[in-house]
Design a protein around this motif. Structure first.
Motif, PDB file in Angstrom:
ATOM      1  N   TYR A  36       0.867  -1.183   0.000  1.00  0.00           N
ATOM      2  CA  TYR A  36       0.000   0.000   0.000  1.00  0.00           C
ATOM      3  C   TYR A  36       0.898   1.225   0.000  1.00  0.00           C
ATOM      4  O   TYR A  36       1.413   1.648   1.030  1.00  0.00           O
ATOM      5  CB  TYR A  36      -0.893  -0.025   1.240  1.00  0.00           C
ATOM      6  N   GLU A  40       1.150  10.241  -2.156  1.00  0.00           N
ATOM      7  CA  GLU A  40       0.731  11.595  -2.521  1.00  0.00           C
ATOM      8  C   GLU A  40       1.250  12.581  -1.482  1.00  0.00           C
ATOM      9  O   GLU A  40       0.517  13.180  -0.709  1.00  0.00           O
ATOM     10  CB  GLU A  40      -0.792  11.683  -2.630  1.00  0.00           C
ATOM     11  N   SER A  44       6.832  10.876  -2.964  1.00  0.00           N
ATOM     12  CA  SER A  44       6.589  10.509  -4.358  1.00  0.00           C
ATOM     13  C   SER A  44       7.885  10.506  -5.174  1.00  0.00           C
ATOM     14  O   SER A  44       7.986   9.809  -6.181  1.00  0.00           O
ATOM     15  CB  SER A  44       5.573  11.467  -4.978  1.00  0.00           C
ATOM     16  N   PHE A  70      -0.670  -1.332  -4.690  1.00  0.00           N
ATOM     17  CA  PHE A  70      -1.547  -0.168  -4.861  1.00  0.00           C
ATOM     18  C   PHE A  70      -0.672   1.076  -4.840  1.00  0.00           C
ATOM     19  O   PHE A  70       0.167   1.247  -3.945  1.00  0.00           O
ATOM     20  CB  PHE A  70      -2.581  -0.097  -3.731  1.00  0.00           C
ATOM     21  N   VAL A  71      -0.879   1.972  -5.809  1.00  0.00           N
ATOM     22  CA  VAL A  71      -0.015   3.143  -5.977  1.00  0.00           C
ATOM     23  C   VAL A  71      -0.845   4.420  -6.034  1.00  0.00           C
ATOM     24  O   VAL A  71      -1.776   4.540  -6.828  1.00  0.00           O
ATOM     25  CB  VAL A  71       0.822   3.026  -7.270  1.00  0.00           C
ATOM     26  N   ASP A  72      -0.502   5.354  -5.187  1.00  0.00           N
ATOM     27  CA  ASP A  72      -1.040   6.722  -5.272  1.00  0.00           C
ATOM     28  C   ASP A  72       0.136   7.664  -5.150  1.00  0.00           C
ATOM     29  O   ASP A  72       0.780   7.728  -4.101  1.00  0.00           O
ATOM     30  CB  ASP A  72      -2.054   6.978  -4.167  1.00  0.00           C
ATOM     31  N   ARG A  73       0.439   8.387  -6.200  1.00  0.00           N
ATOM     32  CA  ARG A  73       1.569   9.302  -6.152  1.00  0.00           C
ATOM     33  C   ARG A  73       1.122  10.723  -6.452  1.00  0.00           C
ATOM     34  O   ARG A  73      -0.033  10.971  -6.802  1.00  0.00           O
ATOM     35  CB  ARG A  73       2.668   8.856  -7.105  1.00  0.00           C
ATOM     36  N   PRO A  80      -5.055   6.979  -8.626  1.00  0.00           N
ATOM     37  CA  PRO A  80      -4.450   5.748  -8.087  1.00  0.00           C
ATOM     38  C   PRO A  80      -4.733   4.537  -8.972  1.00  0.00           C
ATOM     39  O   PRO A  80      -5.711   4.507  -9.724  1.00  0.00           O
ATOM     40  CB  PRO A  80      -5.135   5.608  -6.720  1.00  0.00           C
ATOM     41  N   ASP A 102      -9.241  10.597  -8.180  1.00  0.00           N
ATOM     42  CA  ASP A 102      -8.336  10.587  -7.042  1.00  0.00           C
ATOM     43  C   ASP A 102      -9.130  10.412  -5.747  1.00  0.00           C
ATOM     44  O   ASP A 102     -10.317  10.741  -5.678  1.00  0.00           O
ATOM     45  CB  ASP A 102      -7.553  11.902  -6.995  1.00  0.00           C
ATOM     46  N   THR A 105      -5.684   8.232   0.273  1.00  0.00           N
ATOM     47  CA  THR A 105      -5.215   6.922   0.728  1.00  0.00           C
ATOM     48  C   THR A 105      -5.383   6.773   2.228  1.00  0.00           C
ATOM     49  O   THR A 105      -5.367   5.657   2.755  1.00  0.00           O
ATOM     50  CB  THR A 105      -3.736   6.720   0.362  1.00  0.00           C
ATOM     51  N   ASP A 154      -1.936  11.864   2.970  1.00  0.00           N
ATOM     52  CA  ASP A 154      -2.373  12.222   1.622  1.00  0.00           C
ATOM     53  C   ASP A 154      -2.793  13.682   1.679  1.00  0.00           C
ATOM     54  O   ASP A 154      -3.685  14.052   2.437  1.00  0.00           O
ATOM     55  CB  ASP A 154      -3.548  11.334   1.202  1.00  0.00           C
ATOM     56  N   ASN A 158      -2.603  16.253  -4.839  1.00  0.00           N
ATOM     57  CA  ASN A 158      -1.654  15.661  -5.776  1.00  0.00           C
ATOM     58  C   ASN A 158      -0.371  16.479  -5.873  1.00  0.00           C
ATOM     59  O   ASN A 158       0.197  16.675  -6.951  1.00  0.00           O
ATOM     60  CB  ASN A 158      -2.289  15.501  -7.166  1.00  0.00           C
TER      61      ASN A 158
END
Length: 400
Positions: A36, A40, A44, A70-73, A80, A102, A105, A154, A158
């Motif tokens: 996980y 963000e 990043s 799982f990726v959220d950058r 994501p 978006d 997270t 988060d 972004n």
């Protein structure tokens, strides 16, 4: 939280797109490891490099096992997504799911949704979870999506900022306990997660907690080595090898990273033993002296905000020898493995006004309520009341 070094975001994902959402769930693998990546924020910068290391590491695991990420950058154009990493050199990252919008997270409902989706679509005999990102162990301010400290920050914009929404540990516990399956292990690649408070809170959600009590480098774990470790099916060897390989990674000028693995099934017995020894210490009016004790965390702008003291070092100093020997025998049953270091990274200006020895080092931190916390930036004496450990060891009965 991870310390930030100067770095460049490397490359873009080379991914294909599968139709797994429309397929029947796979036959159970032996193990599915879920990563996980709450990226963000300013971590990043390091996210793609860690993905690349994972791709190298996954080459040695069984093709029947699963590494799902799982990726959220920090990207204003890329929501994501979830990928499966494999040893396919031409397409090592297979895109399984792309989210349309978006989301945070640190939102517990979304975290549960993501992990449930992975467990449902990539079933296995057992599951592991890698938490990647910022953290501050048990330190929290709220009981839901926290506005200050915990894990998985988060910023909701972004961008590369860190000052927005966090997920606290009691909420994480609730998320994990509501998943379709329990976890074999949690490997926390984030700062200050090896607290006794965290291990106790997560005791019913995971069998093992593998983490560092200290701050970790921004570059994070050496995933080329760590990923194969997480697919070792001898539990003790898995925990030992993961700790050792992270410890072996140099922490810049500060030596190695202290690590420990806890068997959470031993938490009730350790809480009982700690309750007894604390009662003896405080009821005998033993003067509490934290000067020179090993500690792992600083917060705020004054030297008074030393917070996460080594639990073993504290009890070694304050208990009588017979009581300490009884307690440490229980503690050693809970600690699967630990790696001692003499220095480590920490937020704030740590001057290492303590000595680390084998006898003193426990590799696990604990809050010691102190009067001075009533005038520091955060009142840790109040915050700790949100953790189950506070009640299990009787801090309230001792006047805190």
């Amino acid at each position: 939280m991870k310390k930030i070094l100067i770095a460049l975001l490397t490359g873009l994902f080379i991914t294909g797109c599968s139709n797994d959402e429309n397929e029947e769930p796979k036959q159970p693998a032996r193990r599915t490891v879920m990563v996980y990546m709450a990226g963000e924020n300013n971590l990043s910068y390091y996210l793609q490099n860690d993905i690349d290391e994972m791709i190298e590491g996954v080459k040695t695991i069984s093709k029947w096992d699963n590494l799902i990420v799982f990726v959220d950058r920090a990207s204003k154009t890329e929501p994501p997504f979830i990928i499966r990493l494999t040893d396919n050199d031409t397409q090592p990252a297979d895109t399984l799911k792309k989210y349309e919008n978006d989301f945070l997270t640190s939102d517990p409902a979304k975290m549960k949704e993501v992990l449930t989706w992975i467990m449902t679509n990539y079933p296995a005999d057992d599951y592991g979870l890698v938490l990647w990102g910022h953290a501050n162990g048990w330190v929290i301010m709220n009981d839901s999506v926290a506005t200050n400290r915990a894990i998985a920050v988060d910023n909701g914009k972004n961008s590369y900022e860190n000052n927005k929404y966090w997920l606290n540990i009691p909420t994480l516990r609730q998320v994990l306990q509501e998943l379709p399956h329990s976890l074999k292990f949690i490997f926390a690649d984030c700062c200050n997660m090896q607290n006794i408070e965290v291990a106790y809170e997560l005791k019913d959600a995971t069998k093992y907690l593998i983490a560092s009590p200290a701050g970790i480098p921004g570059t994070g774990a050496p995933y080329k080595e760590i990923i194969p470790d997480l697919f070792i099916y001898d539990d003790i060897r898995m925990c030992t090898k993961t700790c050792d390989d992270y410890y072996s990674k140099l922490d810049n000028e500060n030596g190695h990273l202290p690590m420990a693995a806890i068997q959470t099934s031993a938490m009730p017995q350790l809480a009982e033993a700690t309750n007894k020894i604390l009662s003896s210490i405080y009821q005998s009016d033993t003067p509490i002296n934290v000067d020179g004790l090993i500690y792992y965390y600083m917060y705020g702008y004054t030297s008074d905000e030393h917070v996460m003291y080594d639990i073993n070092d504290f009890l070694l100093r304050h208990a009588n020898e017979a009581e300490y020997e009884k307690w440490v025998s229980v503690f050693n049953q809970a600690i699967v493995h630990k790696c001692m270091s003499t220095q480590w990274e920490v937020q704030g200006g740590l001057d290492y006004d303590f000595e680390v020895t084998d006898k003193r080092f426990g590799g696990v931190s604990m809050l010691i309520p102190l009067k001075r916390y009533e005038t520091t930036y955060l009142n840790y004496n109040e915050l700790i009341k949100k953790m189950g450990w506070y009640y299990a060891v009787g801090w309230a009965d001792l006047g805190w």
